[in-house]
Design an enzyme around this catalytic site. Structure first.
Site, short mmCIF file in Angstrom:
data_model
loop_
_atom_site.label_atom_id
_atom_site.label_comp_id
_atom_site.label_asym_id
_atom_site.label_seq_id
_atom_site.Cartn_x
_atom_site.Cartn_y
_atom_site.Cartn_z
N HIS A 154 0.83 -1.22 0.00
CA HIS A 154 0.00 0.00 0.00
C HIS A 154 0.86 1.26 0.00
O HIS A 154 0.43 2.30 0.50
CB HIS A 154 -0.95 0.04 1.20
CG HIS A 154 -1.73 -1.22 1.40
ND1 HIS A 154 -2.95 -1.46 0.84
CD2 HIS A 154 -1.41 -2.35 2.10
CE1 HIS A 154 -3.38 -2.67 1.20
NE2 HIS A 154 -2.45 -3.23 1.94
N SER A 275 17.22 20.86 -16.03
CA SER A 275 16.10 21.75 -16.35
C SER A 275 16.66 23.03 -16.94
O SER A 275 17.67 23.54 -16.46
CB SER A 275 15.31 22.05 -15.08
OG SER A 275 14.59 23.25 -15.23
N LYS A 281 18.17 21.20 -10.81
CA LYS A 281 17.43 19.96 -11.07
C LYS A 281 18.18 18.89 -11.83
O LYS A 281 19.01 19.18 -12.68
CB LYS A 281 16.14 20.29 -11.81
CG LYS A 281 15.12 20.94 -10.90
CD LYS A 281 13.72 20.67 -11.33
CE LYS A 281 13.31 19.23 -11.09
NZ LYS A 281 12.01 18.98 -11.68
N GLU A 288 11.30 8.16 -17.31
CA GLU A 288 9.99 8.70 -17.68
C GLU A 288 9.64 8.31 -19.12
O GLU A 288 8.48 7.99 -19.43
CB GLU A 288 9.99 10.22 -17.52
CG GLU A 288 10.03 10.62 -16.05
CD GLU A 288 10.29 12.11 -15.83
OE1 GLU A 288 10.07 12.90 -16.77
OE2 GLU A 288 10.73 12.46 -14.72
N TYR A 315 -7.37 -13.67 -46.58
CA TYR A 315 -6.65 -12.41 -46.63
C TYR A 315 -7.60 -11.25 -46.94
O TYR A 315 -8.47 -11.34 -47.81
CB TYR A 315 -5.54 -12.45 -47.69
CG TYR A 315 -4.84 -11.10 -47.80
CD1 TYR A 315 -3.83 -10.78 -46.92
CD2 TYR A 315 -5.25 -10.14 -48.72
CE1 TYR A 315 -3.22 -9.53 -46.96
CE2 TYR A 315 -4.65 -8.89 -48.78
CZ TYR A 315 -3.63 -8.60 -47.89
OH TYR A 315 -3.04 -7.35 -47.92
N1 ARG Z 1 1.12 -5.28 -49.16
C1 ARG Z 1 0.19 -6.31 -48.89
C2 ARG Z 1 0.03 -6.48 -47.38
O1 ARG Z 1 0.87 -6.05 -46.70
C3 ARG Z 1 0.68 -7.59 -49.48
C4 ARG Z 1 -0.40 -8.57 -49.75
C5 ARG Z 1 -1.25 -8.06 -50.86
N2 ARG Z 1 -2.20 -9.05 -51.25
C6 ARG Z 1 -3.27 -8.75 -52.00
N3 ARG Z 1 -4.07 -9.70 -52.31
N4 ARG Z 1 -3.50 -7.51 -52.41
O2 ARG Z 1 -0.93 -7.03 -46.88
#
Ligand code: ARG
Length: 463
Positions: A154, A275, A281, A288, A315
């Site tokens: 504490h 400072s 200082k 920090e 993707y």
């Molecule tokens: N520059 C893209 C990324 O970082 C690479 C992959 C691109 N793939 C695509 N199907 N456009 O994600």
């Protein structure tokens, strides 16, 4: 790369806005390495003839050499991303054969592979630097010998401890971070090559071979997952966040201990600033900034979580937004660790002042209650009696052990003359004698076992 299907040119502002080359150029080395392995896999299935393979490999090598010789080459506004850059440069050097390199692969697997290579290297670099930081705590713990200081709960003085015991508390939390890094490395170290755009390559590439060549433990199991997965990045930044929290808590305590109010340590001048206004200082700016940078690293981890939430398989270009968070967090941590290691090696502890603090404020009260417990008094009652003695000492403006025996006897008949030796600092430390406790012998054992863990870390370290 993909203009055949388009009838119109891209809007120029959009074109330059969606480019990732300004930041993914950091992945150039990974891209060259993984492309070379893909080229060799292509040669093994006959898509590249032996002399074509030679041309591709030497072309890739030259790209690396040219950029190493002239980093300005990366200020390129033609390439969309690092994958495109390598293709453009390769074709410039070896002609149309360079276009063969993209057979049976996709940028989706390439970026997943490059990020895994980058993360693996970052884990190894940060891991090695973290080991050095931990070593600094263990060294300082050993140097401090049996010196004592107050431990706080504490933020109030609680019980005296050995200085080394306090330092090893930090070593312990950092060793957990070290282990978490290593664990995250296992899930990072898998090879997406051969997963292509989403369904797997249309060429029968040897994925085991590619994984092995890149030092990965195995190929990834599922092509849809492999091209969409950024869990390894989230894990990595989570590990860095927890490490950053530990560094921030450490920095905060060092700043407190450096105040005149505590006076437990003297800031190393080489890592402090003055400072411009107040001539007297000296400020602990390094500490920090470490505290501040932890906010930045946690912010990047949060960015990754939010960017990836709600993405359908597989993707999506959103994933490009994960890169800068990872680069920034990793580079921030790489910058911090060597500096705080030097800070820790050079900081001067005021052991005299720590000792004084350890001997004031009746911090031996729990030991005093233990004294009564050992005389057969139930702990709750012992606690009450010692509490009364503490009140009396407070009225007298003295320490518990400065009360006279007859004063103590009036509070509880079990107090006897052996009380005074029992509550001396040396004995108070010594009775915390069990594994994990602050008895000096236990602390020496803990130092030895921390050293052993560090040596084991080093033995396992990935070169
Ligand atoms: N520059 C893209 C990324 O970082 C690479 C992959 C691109 N793939 C695509 N199907 N456009 O994600």
């Amino acid at each position: 790369m993909w203009s055949g299907r388009f009838r119109q040119r891209l809007d120029q502002a959009f074109e330059s806005w969606q480019r990732s080359f300004p930041f993914d150029c950091r992945l150039l080395e990974c891209e060259l390495e993984s492309s070379a392995v893909h080229a060799r896999a292509l040669a093994r299935v006959g898509v590249l003839a032996p002399e074509e393979l030679e041309a591709v490999l030497s072309g890739l090598e030259q790209i690396g050499e040219r950029v190493a010789g002239d980093p300005e080459l990366l200020n390129n506004d033609e390439a969309e991303d690092v994958h495109h850059y390598v293709e453009i440069e390769l074709v410039r050097q070896i002609g149309d054969i360079g276009y063969k390199l993209h057979s049976g692969r996709s940028r989706n697997e390439q970026i997943a592979t490059d990020l895994r290579l980058y993360t693996r290297a970052a884990i190894d670099e940060i891991g090695a630097a973290l080991t050095e930081f931990i070593r600094a705590f263990v060294d300082r713990a050993e140097q401090a010998g049996d010196a004592a200081m107050p431990a706080y709960t504490h933020l109030q003085r609680a019980e005296p401890v050995v200085v080394g015991h306090w330092l090893l508390a930090y070593a312990e939390m950092l060793l957990r971070d070290r282990a978490r890094l290593e664990d995250c490395r296992k899930r990072t170290n898998l090879c997406p090559l051969g997963t292509a755009a989403v369904a797997g390559s249309t060429l029968p590439l040897d994925r085991e071979f590619m994984a092995q060549e890149l030092g990965f433990a195995a190929p990834t199991a599922n092509s849809i997952d492999a091209t969409a997965d950024r869990d390894f990045l989230i894990e990595f930044l989570s590990v860095l966040s927890l490490l950053a929290i530990h560094l921030s808590r450490w920095a905060e305590e060092m700043l407190l201990f450096a105040t005149q109010e505590y006076g437990f340590l003297h800031l190393p001048e080489a890592y402090s600033t003055g400072s411009s206004a107040m001539p007297q200082k000296m400020n602990g700016d390094l500490l920090e900034l470490v505290r501040g940078k932890s906010g930045r690293i946690i912010g990047q981890a949060t960015a990754l979580l939010v960017v990836t939430k709600g993405l359908p398989l597989a993707y999506n270009k959103d994933l490009q937004e994960t890169q800068e968070a990872v680069f920034d967090a990793a580079e921030t941590m790489v910058g911090v660790l060597p500096l705080i290691t030097k800070w820790m090696q050079t900081v001067e502890f005021d052991l005299e002042r720590m000792l004084q603090a350890a001997q004031s404020g009746s911090m031996n009260a729990l030991a005093a209650a233990t004294y009564l417990v050992r005389k057969g008094v139930p702990f709750r009652i012992a606690h009450e009696q010692v509490g009364k003695a503490v009140c009396l000492a407070l009225d007298r403006h003295c320490e518990l052990e400065q009360l006279k025996l007859d004063e103590l006897e009036q509070i509880d008949g079990h107090f006897a003359s052996d009380f005074y030796d029992f509550v001396k600092l040396e004995n108070v430390l010594a009775i915390h004698d069990l594994p994990g406790g602050t008895a000096p012998g236990r602390v020496r054992q803990a130092i030895a076992s921390a050293r052993k863990k560090l040596l084991e870390e080093e033995a396992h370290a990935h070169a």
